[in-house]
Design a protein around this motif. Sequence first.
Motif, PDB file in Angstrom:
ATOM      1  N   ILE A   1      38.773  34.398  51.002  1.00 24.73           N
ATOM      2  CA  ILE A   1      38.058  35.283  51.659  1.00 24.73           C
ATOM      3  C   ILE A   1      38.190  36.731  51.700  1.00 24.73           C
ATOM      4  N   VAL A   2      39.222  37.162  51.562  1.00 26.30           N
ATOM      5  CA  VAL A   2      39.692  38.456  51.661  1.00 26.30           C
ATOM      6  C   VAL A   2      39.023  39.162  50.299  1.00 26.30           C
ATOM      7  N   THR A   3      39.318  38.196  49.010  1.00 25.14           N
ATOM      8  CA  THR A   3      38.692  39.117  47.929  1.00 25.14           C
ATOM      9  C   THR A   3      37.096  39.061  47.699  1.00 25.14           C
ATOM     10  N   ARG A   4      36.554  38.337  48.419  1.00 22.12           N
ATOM     11  CA  ARG A   4      35.055  38.218  48.643  1.00 22.12           C
ATOM     12  C   ARG A   4      34.560  39.400  49.644  1.00 22.12           C
ATOM     13  N   ILE A   5      35.578  39.830  50.555  1.00 26.48           N
ATOM     14  CA  ILE A   5      35.196  41.064  51.397  1.00 26.48           C
ATOM     15  C   ILE A   5      35.402  42.364  50.760  1.00 26.48           C
ATOM     16  N   TYR A   6      36.747  42.435  50.273  1.00 29.57           N
ATOM     17  CA  TYR A   6      37.164  43.757  49.543  1.00 29.57           C
ATOM     18  C   TYR A   6      36.928  43.851  48.161  1.00 29.57           C
ATOM     19  N   PRO A   7      36.424  44.929  47.622  1.00 24.81           N
ATOM     20  CA  PRO A   7      36.396  45.372  45.970  1.00 24.81           C
ATOM     21  C   PRO A   7      37.754  45.538  45.299  1.00 24.81           C
ATOM     22  N   PRO A   8      37.816  45.337  44.258  1.00 20.86           N
ATOM     23  CA  PRO A   8      39.182  45.636  43.378  1.00 20.86           C
ATOM     24  C   PRO A   8      39.475  47.105  43.813  1.00 20.86           C
ATOM     25  N   GLU A   9      38.825  48.150  44.036  1.00 25.56           N
ATOM     26  CA  GLU A   9      39.132  49.600  44.169  1.00 25.56           C
ATOM     27  C   GLU A   9      39.924  49.331  45.479  1.00 25.56           C
ATOM     28  N   PHE A  10      39.542  48.727  46.664  1.00 27.47           N
ATOM     29  CA  PHE A  10      40.201  48.745  47.799  1.00 27.47           C
ATOM     30  C   PHE A  10      41.284  48.196  47.714  1.00 27.47           C
TER      31      PHE A  10
ATOM     32  N   VAL B   1      50.194  29.310  33.607  1.00 30.54           N
ATOM     33  CA  VAL B   1      50.083  29.912  32.132  1.00 30.54           C
ATOM     34  C   VAL B   1      48.683  29.194  31.614  1.00 30.54           C
ATOM     35  N   ILE B   2      48.769  27.850  31.801  1.00 31.51           N
ATOM     36  CA  ILE B   2      47.641  26.822  31.261  1.00 31.51           C
ATOM     37  C   ILE B   2      46.358  27.258  32.133  1.00 31.51           C
ATOM     38  N   LEU B   3      46.522  27.334  33.262  1.00 32.09           N
ATOM     39  CA  LEU B   3      45.227  27.374  34.150  1.00 32.09           C
ATOM     40  C   LEU B   3      44.823  28.798  34.774  1.00 32.09           C
ATOM     41  N   ALA B   4      45.577  29.896  34.423  1.00 30.97           N
ATOM     42  CA  ALA B   4      45.423  31.191  35.089  1.00 30.97           C
ATOM     43  C   ALA B   4      43.971  31.629  35.101  1.00 30.97           C
ATOM     44  N   ARG B   5      43.408  31.917  33.884  1.00 31.37           N
ATOM     45  CA  ARG B   5      42.046  32.291  34.094  1.00 31.37           C
ATOM     46  C   ARG B   5      41.070  31.517  34.941  1.00 31.37           C
ATOM     47  N   ASP B   6      41.106  30.312  34.681  1.00 31.97           N
ATOM     48  CA  ASP B   6      40.081  29.438  35.381  1.00 31.97           C
ATOM     49  C   ASP B   6      40.421  29.539  36.620  1.00 31.97           C
ATOM     50  N   LEU B   7      41.599  29.437  37.081  1.00 28.68           N
ATOM     51  CA  LEU B   7      42.177  29.512  38.472  1.00 28.68           C
ATOM     52  C   LEU B   7      41.559  30.681  39.258  1.00 28.68           C
ATOM     53  N   PHE B   8      41.786  31.779  38.805  1.00 24.68           N
ATOM     54  CA  PHE B   8      41.486  33.121  39.406  1.00 24.68           C
ATOM     55  C   PHE B   8      39.794  33.099  39.592  1.00 24.68           C
ATOM     56  N   THR B   9      39.077  32.503  38.501  1.00 21.42           N
ATOM     57  CA  THR B   9      37.606  32.605  38.871  1.00 21.42           C
ATOM     58  C   THR B   9      37.137  31.698  39.718  1.00 21.42           C
ATOM     59  N   PHE B  10      37.815  30.462  39.750  1.00 23.89           N
ATOM     60  CA  PHE B  10      37.303  29.629  40.819  1.00 23.89           C
ATOM     61  C   PHE B  10      37.525  29.732  42.132  1.00 23.89           C
ATOM     62  N   ILE B  11      38.884  30.231  42.321  1.00 23.06           N
ATOM     63  CA  ILE B  11      39.279  30.606  43.620  1.00 23.06           C
ATOM     64  C   ILE B  11      38.809  32.033  44.186  1.00 23.06           C
ATOM     65  N   PHE B  12      39.088  32.931  43.417  1.00 26.48           N
ATOM     66  CA  PHE B  12      38.752  34.282  43.986  1.00 26.48           C
ATOM     67  C   PHE B  12      37.386  34.871  43.408  1.00 26.48           C
ATOM     68  N   GLY B  13      36.582  34.353  42.861  1.00 23.58           N
ATOM     69  CA  GLY B  13      35.279  34.520  42.253  1.00 23.58           C
ATOM     70  C   GLY B  13      35.479  35.275  40.844  1.00 23.58           C
ATOM     71  N   ALA B  14      33.959  35.415  40.093  1.00 18.20           N
ATOM     72  CA  ALA B  14      33.842  35.777  38.878  1.00 18.20           C
ATOM     73  C   ALA B  14      34.221  37.236  38.838  1.00 18.20           C
ATOM     74  N   ASN B  15      34.595  38.144  39.867  1.00 15.82           N
ATOM     75  CA  ASN B  15      34.775  39.340  39.626  1.00 15.82           C
ATOM     76  C   ASN B  15      36.269  39.595  39.322  1.00 15.82           C
ATOM     77  N   TRP B  16      37.067  38.471  39.531  1.00 17.96           N
ATOM     78  CA  TRP B  16      38.539  38.709  39.476  1.00 17.96           C
ATOM     79  C   TRP B  16      38.972  37.986  38.016  1.00 17.96           C
ATOM     80  N   LEU B  17      38.173  37.566  37.286  1.00 17.83           N
ATOM     81  CA  LEU B  17      38.417  37.396  35.903  1.00 17.83           C
ATOM     82  C   LEU B  17      39.457  38.050  35.170  1.00 17.83           C
ATOM     83  N   THR B  18      39.485  39.346  35.178  1.00 18.15           N
ATOM     84  CA  THR B  18      40.468  40.411  34.640  1.00 18.15           C
ATOM     85  C   THR B  18      41.981  39.969  35.174  1.00 18.15           C
TER      86      THR B  18
END
Length: 503
Positions: free
Chosen positions: A34-43, A314-331
């Motif tokens: 929820i926090v990652t969908r309220i605040y952008p990476p810059e904040f 290590v196996i799931l990291a990229r899929d885990l981040f996009t699923f939980i935190f949103g597509a903006n957090w793939l990096t």
Amino acid sequence: MAQDPPMPSFLTNFFKLTSGTVIGQAAAIILIPIVTRIYPPEFFGINQLFLSIAAVILVVSSLSYNFAIMVTESDEDSMNVLALCVLCAISISAISGAILVGFGDWFGSALNTPLIVDYLIWLPIFVILGSLTEILDEWLSRKERYGIIARSIVTNSVSTRVFQIGGGLIHTSPLGLILGSVIGAGLSNLSRLRGLREDVALVKAVTKDRMRDLAIRYRHFSFYASLGSLANSMSWELPAFMLAYYFNPAIVGYYALAMMAIRLPMGIVGKSITQVFFQKASEEKIQTGDVKNVVREIHTRLISIGIFPFVVFVILARDLFTFIFGANWLTAGTYAMILAPWIFTVFIISPISSLFGVLDRQKAFFSFEIVTLCTWTILFFIGGTLGNPVVTLTLFSIGGTFIWGSKCAYLIMESEAGYRGSIHSLVKHLLLSVVITIPLMIGVYMELPFLLLLGIAGVTAVAYYLQIFFKDALIRKEVMRMIRGSVSPEHIEWMERLGLLQK
């Protein structure tokens, strides 16, 4: 006469400290998306810089006298050390706050983040609260009140996220993230202070003369441990500063979320183990003169418990981040996958790092931290010059794995515990983890739905930890003992008939 292995009592305190923490931390983890969908990476980046500056000040705020709270022989002396720590924390927080606020524009320019100047006024408050947390945790660990520490950790985690979400819904700015951390730390300390009610009488033993005498007696903690802790903190926080300097706050934000996602679940176990290990090692050193039995029993099992989640992550990291935190957090997911080997190395070594204090090796601790800080600076200079954050973090992760591995080798050598058990445990359980996660790797390759991948990961986790349970007699014995202590006698008898418990 041979001594009984220290593992059972260690596991009892460890489970006591972690059992009450997991649910609260899980709630905090659930709130992060929820926090990652309220605040952008810059904040997130600005908030991380705030926390990094505070962390550097925090490690020297009590001049490392907090480590002496555990090792003093009498409670009266320990309470005097606690009072000394509080005075040091208040003084250093006030001085550092005045410097940061007075030269705020310079710090904002140096970090390539001018917006942070508006929030430096909150740093002294946060540092005092953070210092109080460390000081009280040492006292509560000394008294083996791990349940209080666990509840306080829960309070901090949940309240921080709740206030960050509330602040973001009112007005989205870095202040919401920062104030959430400040309020969470304050509420958790109230919980800790309530745990000191039965020790109020010891306050009468606090005197200026005794505080001065203890300050002189433990000055080696203050000098070498403070310098070493400062170098350690700077090496931990250097990535945020260097990424801001060479790149921008958004990159710092991705890095911050990656580190948060890796360290938060591992921190549930890692911090608990560190606190219990420090208490047990200090006690063992006083009673027997050495700590090799504690190190030998704990370290190999720490590897066996911690390595499987690392492999799955290590196996799931990229899929885990996009699923939980949103597509903006793939990096951030890519960064987390790169940093995972280093974080795992830190996880299995951090608890025994307290041996630097137990074995009175503050000079060695200081030397290791200086080497680490210098190495980080060189690696980030190389990566920053190349202009590629992925290359920079890759160099950082590789360097960290080797340096922390060297630190582990030194501590095992000094404790006389022997390398064979740790190396055997690492190789054995790494191979076992890789073999058991083959179905998960196949699922990722076939691009199965993420929820199905999580199901496969859960099944493999059950298979792995059942292997640990049935092959490690000490862990099995302690788990059985805890079950017997929490289940009614009639259910115990029923479980024994089914063969679920040994008679």
